[in-house]
Design an enzyme around this catalytic site. Structure first.
Site, PDB file in Angstrom:
ATOM      1  N   ASP A  54       0.838  -1.208   0.000  1.00  0.00           N
ATOM      2  CA  ASP A  54       0.000   0.000   0.000  1.00  0.00           C
ATOM      3  C   ASP A  54       0.872   1.258   0.000  1.00  0.00           C
ATOM      4  OD1 ASP A  54      -2.446   1.304  -0.098  1.00  0.00           O
ATOM      5  OD2 ASP A  54      -2.673   1.380   2.081  1.00  0.00           O
ATOM      6  N   LEU A  55       1.848   1.282  -0.890  1.00  0.00           N
ATOM      7  CA  LEU A  55       2.702   2.465  -1.014  1.00  0.00           C
ATOM      8  C   LEU A  55       1.930   3.578  -1.711  1.00  0.00           C
ATOM      9  CD1 LEU A  55       5.984   0.673  -2.129  1.00  0.00           C
ATOM     10  CD2 LEU A  55       5.654   1.898   0.028  1.00  0.00           C
TER      11      LEU A  55
END
Length: 238
Positions: A54-55
């Site tokens: 979940d960058l």
């Protein structure tokens, strides 16, 4: 209890999308390099390979010197040393940053994080959000395809945040755009590793490959059949 170091400059999204003073290219370049080094560490240099999954800008925190720190490992997965990819029955993440193979087939790997990193770099360069709609020749594109079309048309200067127009760093910005487009290529196997990304960012004399078309999310994941996801949690960016 989870205790974080205090990060006075808040998260990256407030710096690149906010209404305040815009970051110089020198600072943006340092942030890009810092994020790349952080991802390399969790992928290859720590005791175990960690896939963040979940960058995005709100998960990049900035200290007082504008050094980036990757945060929010709530949906991260640990991969064994001999595992190149894995599957999940639950698709969790943020629209606009998900790699296509993860979105459509629930397959994630280090290349999923590299895709997200490429989107992040395009946002840092352009000051535009990944999930926006941008017009070229009367057609709407998300940021990846917008950047790709400008690249093909040799109009990369139109991608760059207008606040950087007076900085004489055009060639370096174009090089970083090319690195980002290599990271968001549709096929995971075509994307560079994070180690290769760091070399490309720090070796100006290195000849870069030409990127192929970026991955997209034109179709929703198939939810039919017993092997399909039993749950889906997709975060809409704030």
């Amino acid at each position: 209890m989870l205790v974080y170091e205090y990060m006075p400059k808040k998260s990256l999204d407030s710096s690149i999308f906010g209404a305040g003073e815009k970051l110089s290219w020198y600072v943006r370049r340092r942030i890009i390099e810092g994020i790349a080094q952080g991802i390399l560490y969790i992928h290859e240099q720590s005791n175990m390979c960690v896939i963040h999954r979940d960058l995005k800008p709100s998960n990049i925190l900035l200290d007082n010197e504008m050094n980036p720190k990757i945060s929010d490992f709530g949906i991260a997965r640990i991969c064994t040393s001999n595992m190149t990819e894995s599957n999940t029955t639950t698709v969790i993440g943020t629209i606009g940053y998900m790699a296509p193979e993860y979105f459509s087939h629930r397959t994630y790997s280090a290349k999923s994080d590299i895709f997200s990193f490429g989107v992040l770099v395009l946002e840092i360069i352009s000051g535009k959000v990944a999930f926006g709609s941008y017009q070229i020749d009367g057609r709407s594109h998300d940021l990846r395809r917008y950047a790709w079309q400008l690249w093909k048309d040799e109009k990369c200067e139109e991608l760059v945040d207008p606040s950087l127009s007076e900085e004489n760093e055009g060639m370096d910005i174009i090089r970083c755009t090319q690195v980002a487009l290599l990271c968001v290529q549709e096929r995971a196997e075509d994307r560079p590793t994070m180690r290769e990304v760091n070399v490309m960012l720090n070796s100006n004399n290195m000849t870069l490959s030409l990127p192929t078309k970026p991955g997209c999310h034109d179709t929703a994941p198939d939810t039919s059949g017993a092997s399909q996801p039993t749950d889906m949690s997709i975060t809409l960016p704030r």
